[in-house]
Motif scaffolding. Sequence first.
Motif, PDB file in Angstrom:
ATOM      1  N   LEU A 103      -8.962  -1.711 -15.334  1.00 40.34           N
ATOM      2  CA  LEU A 103      -8.118  -0.016 -15.231  1.00 40.34           C
ATOM      3  C   LEU A 103      -8.559   0.641 -13.632  1.00 40.34           C
ATOM      4  CD1 LEU A 103      -9.153   0.867 -19.009  1.00 40.34           C
ATOM      5  CD2 LEU A 103      -7.143   1.093 -17.491  1.00 40.34           C
ATOM      6  N   GLY A 104      -9.651   0.319 -13.767  1.00 42.02           N
ATOM      7  CA  GLY A 104     -10.962   1.145 -12.074  1.00 42.02           C
ATOM      8  C   GLY A 104      -9.271   0.137 -10.663  1.00 42.02           C
ATOM      9  N   LYS A 105      -9.184  -0.686 -11.015  1.00 45.19           N
ATOM     10  CA  LYS A 105      -8.187  -1.201 -10.145  1.00 45.19           C
ATOM     11  C   LYS A 105      -6.874  -0.969 -10.163  1.00 45.19           C
ATOM     12  CE  LYS A 105     -10.668  -5.991  -9.339  1.00 45.19           C
ATOM     13  NZ  LYS A 105     -10.044  -7.334 -10.177  1.00 45.19           N
ATOM     14  N   ARG A 106      -5.669  -0.705 -11.458  1.00 44.25           N
ATOM     15  CA  ARG A 106      -4.852   0.106 -11.890  1.00 44.25           C
ATOM     16  C   ARG A 106      -5.044   1.792 -10.717  1.00 44.25           C
ATOM     17  NH1 ARG A 106      -1.483  -2.866 -16.581  1.00 44.25           N
ATOM     18  NH2 ARG A 106       0.413  -1.473 -14.836  1.00 44.25           N
ATOM     19  N   LEU A 107      -6.060   1.938 -11.593  1.00 46.65           N
ATOM     20  CA  LEU A 107      -6.300   3.599 -11.107  1.00 46.65           C
ATOM     21  C   LEU A 107      -6.025   3.573  -9.310  1.00 46.65           C
ATOM     22  CD1 LEU A 107      -6.722   6.446 -12.075  1.00 46.65           C
ATOM     23  CD2 LEU A 107      -8.999   6.164 -12.112  1.00 46.65           C
ATOM     24  N   GLN A 108      -6.993   2.349  -8.911  1.00 41.59           N
ATOM     25  CA  GLN A 108      -6.793   2.785  -6.920  1.00 41.59           C
ATOM     26  C   GLN A 108      -5.314   2.380  -6.892  1.00 41.59           C
ATOM     27  OE1 GLN A 108      -9.245   3.702  -4.520  1.00 41.59           O
ATOM     28  NE2 GLN A 108     -10.548   3.971  -5.863  1.00 41.59           N
ATOM     29  N   GLY A 109      -4.775   1.586  -7.957  1.00 41.81           N
ATOM     30  CA  GLY A 109      -3.574   0.764  -6.734  1.00 41.81           C
ATOM     31  C   GLY A 109      -2.483   2.279  -7.597  1.00 41.81           C
ATOM     32  N   GLU A 110      -2.994   3.652  -8.507  1.00 43.34           N
ATOM     33  CA  GLU A 110      -1.851   4.717  -8.183  1.00 43.34           C
ATOM     34  C   GLU A 110      -0.815   4.412  -9.121  1.00 43.34           C
ATOM     35  OE1 GLU A 110      -0.972   6.702  -5.327  1.00 43.34           O
ATOM     36  OE2 GLU A 110      -2.286   6.290  -3.777  1.00 43.34           O
ATOM     37  N   ASP A 111      -0.978   3.648  -9.707  1.00 42.43           N
ATOM     38  CA  ASP A 111      -0.465   2.629 -11.409  1.00 42.43           C
ATOM     39  C   ASP A 111      -0.612   3.649 -12.420  1.00 42.43           C
ATOM     40  OD1 ASP A 111       0.453   0.023 -10.052  1.00 42.43           O
ATOM     41  OD2 ASP A 111      -0.748  -0.707 -10.869  1.00 42.43           O
TER      42      ASP A 111
ATOM     43  N   SER B 125       4.374   6.842  -6.820  1.00 47.93           N
ATOM     44  CA  SER B 125       3.470   6.952  -7.831  1.00 47.93           C
ATOM     45  C   SER B 125       3.691   9.237  -7.038  1.00 47.93           C
ATOM     46  CB  SER B 125       1.824   7.149  -7.184  1.00 47.93           C
ATOM     47  OG  SER B 125       0.986   8.309  -7.719  1.00 47.93           O
ATOM     48  N   GLY B 126       4.012   8.620  -5.613  1.00 41.83           N
ATOM     49  CA  GLY B 126       4.341  10.156  -5.420  1.00 41.83           C
ATOM     50  C   GLY B 126       5.805  10.788  -6.273  1.00 41.83           C
ATOM     51  N   ALA B 127       6.942   9.892  -6.055  1.00 43.85           N
ATOM     52  CA  ALA B 127       8.044   9.736  -6.911  1.00 43.85           C
ATOM     53  C   ALA B 127       7.771  10.545  -8.470  1.00 43.85           C
ATOM     54  CB  ALA B 127       8.469   8.934  -6.386  1.00 43.85           C
ATOM     55  N   HIS B 128       6.676   9.707  -9.049  1.00 48.89           N
ATOM     56  CA  HIS B 128       6.698   9.954 -10.650  1.00 48.89           C
ATOM     57  C   HIS B 128       6.493  11.386 -10.510  1.00 48.89           C
ATOM     58  CE1 HIS B 128       7.653   6.754 -12.872  1.00 48.89           C
ATOM     59  NE2 HIS B 128       7.037   5.763 -11.562  1.00 48.89           N
ATOM     60  N   LYS B 129       5.198  11.911  -9.681  1.00 48.26           N
ATOM     61  CA  LYS B 129       4.996  13.413  -9.390  1.00 48.26           C
ATOM     62  C   LYS B 129       6.008  14.198  -9.415  1.00 48.26           C
ATOM     63  CE  LYS B 129      -0.066  11.636  -8.383  1.00 48.26           C
ATOM     64  NZ  LYS B 129      -1.135  11.831  -7.850  1.00 48.26           N
ATOM     65  N   LEU B 130       6.358  13.857  -8.779  1.00 50.80           N
ATOM     66  CA  LEU B 130       7.835  14.989  -8.145  1.00 50.80           C
ATOM     67  C   LEU B 130       8.255  15.064  -9.601  1.00 50.80           C
ATOM     68  CD1 LEU B 130       8.858  16.783  -6.342  1.00 50.80           C
ATOM     69  CD2 LEU B 130      10.326  14.382  -5.012  1.00 50.80           C
ATOM     70  N   ALA B 131       9.140  14.214  -9.921  1.00 50.49           N
ATOM     71  CA  ALA B 131      10.046  14.251 -10.502  1.00 50.49           C
ATOM     72  C   ALA B 131       9.369  14.945 -12.164  1.00 50.49           C
ATOM     73  CB  ALA B 131      10.722  13.067 -11.303  1.00 50.49           C
ATOM     74  N   ASN B 132       7.440  15.194 -12.465  1.00 54.46           N
ATOM     75  CA  ASN B 132       7.417  15.224 -13.733  1.00 54.46           C
ATOM     76  C   ASN B 132       6.707  17.109 -13.114  1.00 54.46           C
ATOM     77  OD1 ASN B 132       7.203  13.080 -15.176  1.00 54.46           O
ATOM     78  ND2 ASN B 132       5.249  12.719 -13.942  1.00 54.46           N
ATOM     79  N   GLU B 133       6.875  17.176 -11.622  1.00 53.76           N
ATOM     80  CA  GLU B 133       6.075  19.243 -11.786  1.00 53.76           C
ATOM     81  C   GLU B 133       7.543  19.479 -11.367  1.00 53.76           C
ATOM     82  OE1 GLU B 133       4.160  19.719  -8.134  1.00 53.76           O
ATOM     83  OE2 GLU B 133       2.301  17.853  -8.876  1.00 53.76           O
TER      84      GLU B 133
ATOM     85  N   GLU C  63       1.274  -1.411   0.163  1.00 53.16           N
ATOM     86  CA  GLU C  63       0.061   0.233   0.003  1.00 53.16           C
ATOM     87  C   GLU C  63       1.055   1.182  -0.335  1.00 53.16           C
ATOM     88  OE1 GLU C  63      -3.135   1.985   3.210  1.00 53.16           O
ATOM     89  OE2 GLU C  63      -2.793   0.626   3.491  1.00 53.16           O
ATOM     90  N   HIS C  64       1.720   1.180   1.341  1.00 54.59           N
ATOM     91  CA  HIS C  64       2.466   2.370   1.221  1.00 54.59           C
ATOM     92  C   HIS C  64       3.540   2.243   0.051  1.00 54.59           C
ATOM     93  CE1 HIS C  64       1.553   4.153   5.001  1.00 54.59           C
ATOM     94  NE2 HIS C  64       1.013   2.602   5.085  1.00 54.59           N
ATOM     95  N   ALA C  65       3.813   1.059  -0.661  1.00 59.17           N
ATOM     96  CA  ALA C  65       5.399   1.885  -2.283  1.00 59.17           C
ATOM     97  C   ALA C  65       4.392   1.915  -2.986  1.00 59.17           C
ATOM     98  CB  ALA C  65       5.421   0.097  -2.389  1.00 59.17           C
ATOM     99  N   ARG C  66       3.152   1.753  -3.131  1.00 56.53           N
ATOM    100  CA  ARG C  66       2.531   2.548  -5.333  1.00 56.53           C
ATOM    101  C   ARG C  66       2.305   3.508  -4.260  1.00 56.53           C
ATOM    102  NH1 ARG C  66      -2.058  -2.392  -4.486  1.00 56.53           N
ATOM    103  NH2 ARG C  66      -0.721  -3.618  -6.655  1.00 56.53           N
ATOM    104  N   ARG C  67       1.912   4.363  -3.114  1.00 60.35           N
ATOM    105  CA  ARG C  67       1.759   5.646  -3.212  1.00 60.35           C
ATOM    106  C   ARG C  67       2.836   6.720  -3.488  1.00 60.35           C
ATOM    107  NH1 ARG C  67      -1.908   6.047   2.343  1.00 60.35           N
ATOM    108  NH2 ARG C  67      -3.674   5.186   1.440  1.00 60.35           N
ATOM    109  N   LEU C  68       4.435   6.047  -2.278  1.00 53.00           N
ATOM    110  CA  LEU C  68       5.861   6.474  -2.920  1.00 53.00           C
ATOM    111  C   LEU C  68       5.941   6.149  -4.085  1.00 53.00           C
ATOM    112  CD1 LEU C  68       7.120   5.070  -0.004  1.00 53.00           C
ATOM    113  CD2 LEU C  68       6.663   7.129   0.102  1.00 53.00           C
TER     114      LEU C  68
END
Length: 301
Positions: free
Chosen positions: A134-142, A75-83, A68-73
Amino acid sequence: MHIDLRQLRHFIALAEHRSFVAAADAVCLSQSAFSRSIQALEHSAGCRLVDRASKELNPTKQGLIVLEHARRLVSGAHKLANEIALFNGLEAGELRFGAGPAPAAWLVPRAIAAFNGRYPKARVAFQVEHWQVLGKRLQGEDFEFFVADTRHFEANPEYRTLRLKPRKWHFCCRPGHPLAGRGTVSAAELLSYPIATNLSPPNLRKVLVDLSGRPDFRPDIECENGHGLNAVVLASNAIGIASGLGQGVGEPLVALTVAELPEDLEELHTRYGIVYRAGYSLSPLAEAMIGELQRIDEETV
């Protein structure tokens, strides 16, 4: 616990593929190197994260927490790099999103082409799946969003949806097919030939169930790849289904009119849209891609 994003990505891949071989292949590592990465993560966590005794390689209770935390971390790393990249004027970064088979056949390629012209340094990765996955992968922050049938997401407060224009879909066949020269065909005539389609859109399943009179309907040829299905229809007497936009009707497939289906039937129209998670901000790259999807959808008659 030492946090290594690379190891977390590998653990996410293992949870998705439930196979060391398939997961290692997905992240472009040898199986031995992949296994060492998972072992190093378990050593750092101080516990087993995967039940190797189970055939499905289920995560342990501790593994579920880490996942659970891995997916958030990640995803957050991708967003940080993009921004940061966009803030620095690099117009770079990575965008990941999903698409259903039909939008992936006509809308998504055009949007990506336009997007790439504006952001040539940005990396784009999109996954084609049916709406349930797609719904499951969105929830998983893929990924940040997907474009597909929105019926099952519109009333769910966990999602936000942006509707695209409805498109009428048709049964279709190859030129020269016994039904191709007919103005109107009956349901019985239509169903006397093999049906080649995917059943992801719920409206499509309902129409086929009603036409066939069966409690459930399974196509004779089923695939999530629209281009592959069209190739089958062009090479055989199978009946396909297409929206008329980049999926073959008129170029060169022939649309069929079915007597039992009213022209204004709601189920004969697509209900595609863009879906993202409520309470989550989209990255600038995601917003730019969504803008291209909406623009091309609006401009396409």
